[in-house]
Design a protein around this motif. Sequence first.
Motif, PDB file in Angstrom:
ATOM      1  N   ILE A  63      78.934  55.086  54.095  1.00 14.56           N
ATOM      2  CA  ILE A  63      78.402  56.237  53.642  1.00 14.56           C
ATOM      3  C   ILE A  63      77.034  55.927  53.019  1.00 14.56           C
ATOM      4  CG2 ILE A  63      78.547  58.531  52.410  1.00 14.56           C
ATOM      5  CD1 ILE A  63      81.602  58.373  52.811  1.00 14.56           C
ATOM      6  N   ALA A  64      75.954  56.801  53.649  1.00 12.99           N
ATOM      7  CA  ALA A  64      74.716  56.466  52.968  1.00 12.99           C
ATOM      8  C   ALA A  64      73.901  57.571  53.290  1.00 12.99           C
ATOM      9  CB  ALA A  64      74.130  55.351  53.658  1.00 12.99           C
ATOM     10  N   ASP A  65      72.507  57.718  52.787  1.00 10.93           N
ATOM     11  CA  ASP A  65      71.464  58.573  53.160  1.00 10.93           C
ATOM     12  C   ASP A  65      70.203  57.984  53.788  1.00 10.93           C
ATOM     13  OD1 ASP A  65      69.433  57.885  51.109  1.00 10.93           O
ATOM     14  OD2 ASP A  65      71.209  58.432  49.874  1.00 10.93           O
ATOM     15  N   ILE A 101      77.428  56.746  58.297  1.00  3.20           N
ATOM     16  CA  ILE A 101      77.538  58.268  58.038  1.00  3.20           C
ATOM     17  C   ILE A 101      76.530  58.675  57.106  1.00  3.20           C
ATOM     18  CG2 ILE A 101      78.839  60.006  57.092  1.00  3.20           C
ATOM     19  CD1 ILE A 101      81.626  58.279  57.620  1.00  3.20           C
ATOM     20  N   TYR A 102      75.401  59.378  57.694  1.00  4.17           N
ATOM     21  CA  TYR A 102      74.375  59.838  56.688  1.00  4.17           C
ATOM     22  C   TYR A 102      74.766  61.239  56.081  1.00  4.17           C
ATOM     23  CZ  TYR A 102      71.031  56.237  58.506  1.00  4.17           C
ATOM     24  OH  TYR A 102      70.347  55.271  58.740  1.00  4.17           O
ATOM     25  N   LEU A 103      74.583  61.322  54.943  1.00  2.00           N
ATOM     26  CA  LEU A 103      74.928  62.505  54.236  1.00  2.00           C
ATOM     27  C   LEU A 103      73.487  63.212  53.913  1.00  2.00           C
ATOM     28  CD1 LEU A 103      77.315  61.723  51.121  1.00  2.00           C
ATOM     29  CD2 LEU A 103      77.550  62.835  53.267  1.00  2.00           C
ATOM     30  N   PRO A 104      73.444  64.383  53.883  1.00  2.00           N
ATOM     31  CA  PRO A 104      71.697  65.047  54.432  1.00  2.00           C
ATOM     32  C   PRO A 104      71.027  64.958  53.170  1.00  2.00           C
ATOM     33  CG  PRO A 104      73.501  66.703  53.494  1.00  2.00           C
ATOM     34  CD  PRO A 104      74.388  65.579  53.850  1.00  2.00           C
ATOM     35  N   ASN A 105      71.311  64.813  51.911  1.00  2.00           N
ATOM     36  CA  ASN A 105      70.390  64.547  50.793  1.00  2.00           C
ATOM     37  C   ASN A 105      70.682  63.037  50.373  1.00  2.00           C
ATOM     38  OD1 ASN A 105      69.064  67.084  50.685  1.00  2.00           O
ATOM     39  ND2 ASN A 105      71.288  67.692  50.356  1.00  2.00           N
TER      40      ASN A 105
END
Length: 447
Positions: A283-285, A302-306
Amino acid sequence: NKAIEINPKYAEAYNSNGLILKKLERFEEALKSYSKAIEINPNFANAYINRGNILLNEIKQIDGALENFIKALKIDPKLDFQFGKYIHIKFMLSDWSLIDKEIKSLKNRIINGERAATPFSILSIMDAPDLHQITAKKFVEKQYPSTNNLGPILKRIPSKKIRIGYYSADFRNHPVSNQIINLIEKHNKSKFEIFAFSLGKKTNDQAREKIFNAVDQFIDVSLKNDLEIAKISRELNIDIAIDLMGFTHGNRHQIFAEKCAPVQVGYLGYSGTTGSDFIDYIIADKTLIPKESQKYFSEKIIYLPNSFMVGNINERIPDKIFTREELGFSKEGFIYCSFNQNYKINPKTFEIWMRILKNVDGSYLWLSKGSELANNNLIKETEKREIDPSRIIFAQKVPLLEEHLARYKIADLFLDTLPYNGHSTANDSLCSGLPVLTLIGNSFASR
């Protein structure tokens, strides 16, 4: 013990005895066993490493650990993973002697395919995601072989709720737990069933209690072996297993090599790739892992939006008010702080800080208190640059939620480290309203 009774001069038995005593957390006895092995065989490199690991991780005698690592490497300079660890321990002690030469040698050894370092040890030493990946792959291949002990995970009828398991030895007052509590509490319980698998020994503190109350099931598996934990996970039909540790101290990475769940994810606790084929996602950005850096990760992103980072801002800032004087400062003077651990401070970063102090009259540098030797080494580096060492203030360790976060309000600016930036420390600083000055690098740890 029977082997030693038959042959009192059997060094290998004393070493093995030490390993077992360590697992039983009888650390002083383990040290005696390793010392006896060394007494019988002064060239027993692995016994020095084992003794050094206990001094480093359990007894917290870092200088003693360094002595043992130096002796082991003199006996066998090619010991698996130990050269990088040796440099890392030097950074923990702020011992920068021969550091440029040693780092250059370490890079060459990694490029040449040697098992020269543990993955965690080099995050603060070099800003090189390609070398981080190579090191992680070498480490996993040797230490965590993929197995098929439990066979494939069979398709099953889906549960009404998705079952998420969090795995950590740090469900206690620890940066990862203090950050993740709010996330766990906010899971949608109508869609998700949350499990916490506690890999570390039991503590009775606020963080553990909060996590215990926030999950559907809190399972203490600290006395189970890796295969047993993977089996329990499968029996509970965990859908998504989230590893909060990576290669940090106390991890049980083999649980994931045994495939404890159909989907396995790395998150938050470790700042880089695991280099393994059994952690499916990280999990990253898009700042943390830009598109051009995806090739350095064995996991899918897995890109988080911020931001990938989580916090607990609303409940974390204590009301306690400190005065400058009770923390060691005079009534006036700009206070720069950096509460990152010693191993993240390198000579280049320290040189910048010293230039700042020279240019800002009456200013202070506020650092976390390390070991006595580390503090003394930093004072010596300060004196070399003809700066009054009384301008370096070392912060005592205090409870995070009750006092430490309140101390940030005294400082004026947080100065970050490179190539291993502040993670929870920078988060704490921003939550406390203290600005952070940082510099972006190339690797996960520096972004």
